[in-house]
Design a protein around this motif. Structure first.
Motif, PDB file in Angstrom:
ATOM      1  N   ASP A  79     -20.659  -4.264 -12.282  1.00  0.00           N
ATOM      2  CA  ASP A  79     -19.212  -4.484 -12.151  1.00  0.00           C
ATOM      3  C   ASP A  79     -19.213  -5.991 -11.124  1.00  0.00           C
ATOM      4  O   ASP A  79     -19.635  -5.926  -9.997  1.00  0.00           O
ATOM      5  CB  ASP A  79     -18.705  -3.366 -11.176  1.00  0.00           C
ATOM      6  CG  ASP A  79     -17.191  -3.452 -10.826  1.00  0.00           C
ATOM      7  OD1 ASP A  79     -16.411  -4.184 -11.579  1.00  0.00           O
ATOM      8  OD2 ASP A  79     -16.805  -3.137  -9.589  1.00  0.00           O
ATOM      9  N   VAL A  80     -18.324  -6.686 -11.773  1.00  0.00           N
ATOM     10  CA  VAL A  80     -18.146  -8.087 -11.175  1.00  0.00           C
ATOM     11  C   VAL A  80     -17.692  -8.005  -9.768  1.00  0.00           C
ATOM     12  O   VAL A  80     -17.898  -8.763  -8.762  1.00  0.00           O
ATOM     13  CB  VAL A  80     -17.653  -9.180 -11.954  1.00  0.00           C
ATOM     14  CG1 VAL A  80     -15.902  -8.738 -12.397  1.00  0.00           C
ATOM     15  CG2 VAL A  80     -17.519 -10.337 -11.347  1.00  0.00           C
ATOM     16  N   THR A  81     -16.648  -7.026  -9.421  1.00  0.00           N
ATOM     17  CA  THR A  81     -15.948  -6.930  -8.371  1.00  0.00           C
ATOM     18  C   THR A  81     -16.993  -6.169  -7.233  1.00  0.00           C
ATOM     19  O   THR A  81     -16.640  -6.608  -6.004  1.00  0.00           O
ATOM     20  CB  THR A  81     -14.746  -6.194  -8.193  1.00  0.00           C
ATOM     21  OG1 THR A  81     -14.921  -4.987  -8.771  1.00  0.00           O
ATOM     22  CG2 THR A  81     -13.622  -7.067  -9.087  1.00  0.00           C
ATOM     23  N   SER A  82     -17.902  -5.667  -7.590  1.00  0.00           N
ATOM     24  CA  SER A  82     -18.828  -4.997  -6.591  1.00  0.00           C
ATOM     25  C   SER A  82     -19.977  -6.027  -6.052  1.00  0.00           C
ATOM     26  O   SER A  82     -20.278  -6.233  -4.969  1.00  0.00           O
ATOM     27  CB  SER A  82     -19.492  -3.988  -7.272  1.00  0.00           C
ATOM     28  OG  SER A  82     -18.590  -3.020  -7.760  1.00  0.00           O
ATOM     29  N   ASP A  92     -17.838  -8.863 -19.050  1.00  0.00           N
ATOM     30  CA  ASP A  92     -17.713  -7.597 -19.793  1.00  0.00           C
ATOM     31  C   ASP A  92     -18.916  -7.492 -20.536  1.00  0.00           C
ATOM     32  O   ASP A  92     -19.272  -6.123 -20.583  1.00  0.00           O
ATOM     33  CB  ASP A  92     -16.488  -7.750 -20.933  1.00  0.00           C
ATOM     34  CG  ASP A  92     -15.366  -8.101 -20.350  1.00  0.00           C
ATOM     35  OD1 ASP A  92     -14.933  -7.884 -19.381  1.00  0.00           O
ATOM     36  OD2 ASP A  92     -14.345  -8.653 -21.006  1.00  0.00           O
ATOM     37  N   PHE A  93     -19.699  -8.449 -20.823  1.00  0.00           N
ATOM     38  CA  PHE A  93     -21.031  -7.759 -21.571  1.00  0.00           C
ATOM     39  C   PHE A  93     -21.926  -7.034 -20.673  1.00  0.00           C
ATOM     40  O   PHE A  93     -22.614  -6.281 -21.078  1.00  0.00           O
ATOM     41  CB  PHE A  93     -21.668  -9.151 -21.943  1.00  0.00           C
ATOM     42  CG  PHE A  93     -23.235  -9.181 -22.308  1.00  0.00           C
ATOM     43  CD1 PHE A  93     -23.412  -8.616 -23.709  1.00  0.00           C
ATOM     44  CD2 PHE A  93     -24.171  -9.389 -21.707  1.00  0.00           C
ATOM     45  CE1 PHE A  93     -24.579  -8.414 -24.057  1.00  0.00           C
ATOM     46  CE2 PHE A  93     -25.509  -9.214 -21.916  1.00  0.00           C
ATOM     47  CZ  PHE A  93     -25.695  -8.711 -23.100  1.00  0.00           C
ATOM     48  N   LEU A  94     -22.123  -7.594 -19.225  1.00  0.00           N
ATOM     49  CA  LEU A  94     -23.114  -7.048 -18.277  1.00  0.00           C
ATOM     50  C   LEU A  94     -22.402  -5.785 -18.001  1.00  0.00           C
ATOM     51  O   LEU A  94     -23.178  -4.943 -17.829  1.00  0.00           O
ATOM     52  CB  LEU A  94     -23.164  -7.935 -17.188  1.00  0.00           C
ATOM     53  CG  LEU A  94     -23.917  -9.328 -17.512  1.00  0.00           C
ATOM     54  CD1 LEU A  94     -24.001 -10.403 -16.450  1.00  0.00           C
ATOM     55  CD2 LEU A  94     -25.429  -8.720 -17.865  1.00  0.00           C
ATOM     56  N   LYS A  95     -21.198  -5.602 -18.008  1.00  0.00           N
ATOM     57  CA  LYS A  95     -20.464  -4.443 -17.460  1.00  0.00           C
ATOM     58  C   LYS A  95     -20.938  -3.249 -18.607  1.00  0.00           C
ATOM     59  O   LYS A  95     -21.191  -2.027 -18.427  1.00  0.00           O
ATOM     60  CB  LYS A  95     -19.076  -4.384 -17.374  1.00  0.00           C
ATOM     61  CG  LYS A  95     -18.145  -3.248 -17.283  1.00  0.00           C
ATOM     62  CD  LYS A  95     -17.805  -3.045 -15.816  1.00  0.00           C
ATOM     63  CE  LYS A  95     -17.011  -1.724 -15.740  1.00  0.00           C
ATOM     64  NZ  LYS A  95     -15.904  -1.683 -16.462  1.00  0.00           N
ATOM     65  N   ILE A 151     -23.112 -14.144  -8.220  1.00  0.00           N
ATOM     66  CA  ILE A 151     -24.370 -13.828  -9.010  1.00  0.00           C
ATOM     67  C   ILE A 151     -24.455 -13.924 -10.462  1.00  0.00           C
ATOM     68  O   ILE A 151     -25.532 -14.328 -10.816  1.00  0.00           O
ATOM     69  CB  ILE A 151     -24.531 -12.323  -8.375  1.00  0.00           C
ATOM     70  CG1 ILE A 151     -24.874 -12.404  -6.765  1.00  0.00           C
ATOM     71  CG2 ILE A 151     -25.807 -11.767  -9.074  1.00  0.00           C
ATOM     72  CD1 ILE A 151     -25.091 -11.148  -6.178  1.00  0.00           C
ATOM     73  N   ILE A 152     -23.219 -13.253 -11.057  1.00  0.00           N
ATOM     74  CA  ILE A 152     -23.405 -13.322 -12.593  1.00  0.00           C
ATOM     75  C   ILE A 152     -23.216 -14.881 -13.051  1.00  0.00           C
ATOM     76  O   ILE A 152     -24.026 -15.147 -13.915  1.00  0.00           O
ATOM     77  CB  ILE A 152     -22.274 -12.487 -12.949  1.00  0.00           C
ATOM     78  CG1 ILE A 152     -22.458 -11.015 -12.569  1.00  0.00           C
ATOM     79  CG2 ILE A 152     -22.131 -12.758 -14.388  1.00  0.00           C
ATOM     80  CD1 ILE A 152     -21.253 -10.424 -12.988  1.00  0.00           C
TER      81      ILE A 152
END
Ligand SMILES: C[S@@+](CC[C@H](N)C(=O)[O-])C[C@H]1O[C@@H](n2cnc3c(N)ncnc32)[C@H](O)[C@@H]1O
Length: 422
Positions: free
Chosen positions: A18-21, A9-12, A26-27
């Motif tokens: 977007d984590v699903t992309s 959520d922080f990176l978004k 990687i995150i």
């Protein structure tokens, strides 16, 4: 600590990732790396550190971004820019310098390529200015340093290196003439105040970033890009991103492999597409694949692109068969161009993104390939080849759990398929 939603959520929120992309691996790897570096013992402890330190926030962003870039990436787009820039200068009677933005600019290869292309096309230094911007201060610093290694020169035609670089012991240093055309700064595409007081740009390059955003963020960013692009200007995007733009009221200008969109009227397309003479390396043989039936994409409201007329628009199955044939013959550039052409004229289908993924994979662009495979799976969650290839890619990157999940998904889908056939 891995799969901790707080970090996703922080990176978004901060950079739109977007984590699903990109996939969680990687995150998670970046979080692990920063957690170790900041000597945190637990996820909570690292989260606490992150909340209290702007430096740590920036360090996590640096750890997760994908700075992959090189000079004259998608060469046709620079040739197109040079033609359009000459025309634009004439249209505005040379009354002012052209304004060009490269966002994200990463380590500088893109904005410097723009400057080299325009100088080589005969534009005078006072006729244009390029601005490069990226969320990563580290990348911007490297860009300002302007010393490049071999990896930044990947195309077949690197004659520009002799013209614009000086050989040094540890790489190639960009010459002053190009450097002076480019101003570099840190900036976030998600910042609502981004370049708020700047007049719009004649040309905007925003390539290979939108693929990492979800649809809501893409929409938000398109509004910003539209504001930044002059009403008579042109926006250059990445090959995987073209299908998105039609929905936001921008139109392809119809020049193959340029991935250029205008806010305005459509220019006449070139009669013959200019293909790149690259070949698929033998490392990974491309399997012969029969194109599957075309499915519609799961978007409710789609504005069809008006560029391709019915007469010039062969049916989807024929185009897919053509892409498969080109890829199987090892004609990588032609296959890629055929995929782009498909996406301009038809609704996106998983099979085209799968081919783009495979072509990127074979060309050694693992992250780009991952983005395409994920798009294929977004459109068709059980696409067997995309599942298997993405699994192999994740496995090669050490994400065994991610690879296993995809393999299981492929196996479940195969079982369901054979039960249906019984
Ligand atoms: C793959 S590079 C693309 C570079 C270049 N445009 C190209 O196509 O070769 C992606 C870049 O996007 C930058 N980036 C990621 N999120 C960003 C954001 N929200 N605003 C600005 N830059 C961002 C990263 O730092 C990274 O340098």
């Amino acid at each position: 600590m891995s799969s901790d939603q707080r970090f996703f959520d922080f990176l978004k929120e901060r950079i739109g990732l977007d984590v699903t992309s990109v996939g969680p691996a990687i995150i998670e790897r970046a979080v692990r790396q920063r957690s170790t570096a900041s000597r945190s013992q637990t996820a909570d402890e690292y989260w606490h550190t992150l909340q209290g330190s702007r430096d740590e926030q920036q360090a996590l962003i640096e750890a997760v971004i994908v700075p992959e870039t090189w000079f004259f990436r998608y060469p046709e787009s620079f040739a197109t820019l040079a033609k359009l820039a000459t025309k634009r200068l004439a249209d505005i009677n040379n009354m002012r310098a052209l304004r060009i933005l490269s966002l994200p600019c990463s380590t500088g290869e893109e904005p410097y390529s723009i400057a080299m292309a325009l100088l080589d096309a005969g534009l005078k230094p006072h006729q244009f200015k390029v601005e490069g911007m990226d969320v990563s201060p580290l990348s911007v610093e490297k860009a300002k340093h302007a010393l490049y290694g071999k990896n930044s020169f990947r195309g077949q035609d690197i004659a520009f290196r002799d013209r614009h670089f000086i050989v040094e012991d540890d790489g190639y240093r960009l010459g002053e003439r190009v450097l002076e055309q480019v101003r570099l700064q840190v900036g976030n595409l998600l910042d609502p105040a981004l370049l708020a007081n700047e007049p719009p740009y004649d040309f905007v390059f925003c390539r290979n970033l939108l693929i990492y955003f979800d649809q809501t963020t893409q929409q938000q960013v398109f509004e910003v890009l539209k504001r930044l692009t002059h009403v008579e200007g042109v926006l250059f995007i990445g090959p995987a991103e073209g299908s998105l733009l039609g929905r936001f009221g921008m139109r392809s200008i119809g020049i193959p492999q340029s991935f250029a969109f205008s806010r305005q009227s459509v220019l006449a397309p070139e009669a013959v597409p200019a293909f790149l003479p690259t070949q698929l390396p033998a490392r990974q043989p491309v399997r012969s694949v029969t194109p599957p039936p075309v499915r519609s994409r799961p978007f409710a409201t789609v504005t069809p692109l008006p560029v391709v007329t019915k007469a010039a628009n062969p049916d989807a199955a024929t185009l897919l068969a053509n892409i498969a044939a080109l890829a199987n013959e090892g004609k990588s550039a032609e296959a890629r161009a055929a995929c782009e052409s498909y996406l301009r004229s038809h609704e996106p289908v998983a099979q085209v993104f799968y081919w783009l993924g495979l072509l990127s994979d074979v060309a050694g662009s693992a992250l780009e390939a991952q983005g395409f495979y994920r798009k294929a799976l977004y459109l068709e969650p059980q696409h067997p080849d995309a599942l298997m290839h993405l699994a192999a890619l994740l496995q090669s990157q050490g994400d065994t759990a991610g690879a296993r999940r995809l393999q299981d998904r492929a196996a479940r889908s195969e079982r369901a398929d054979s039960e249906r056939k019984r």
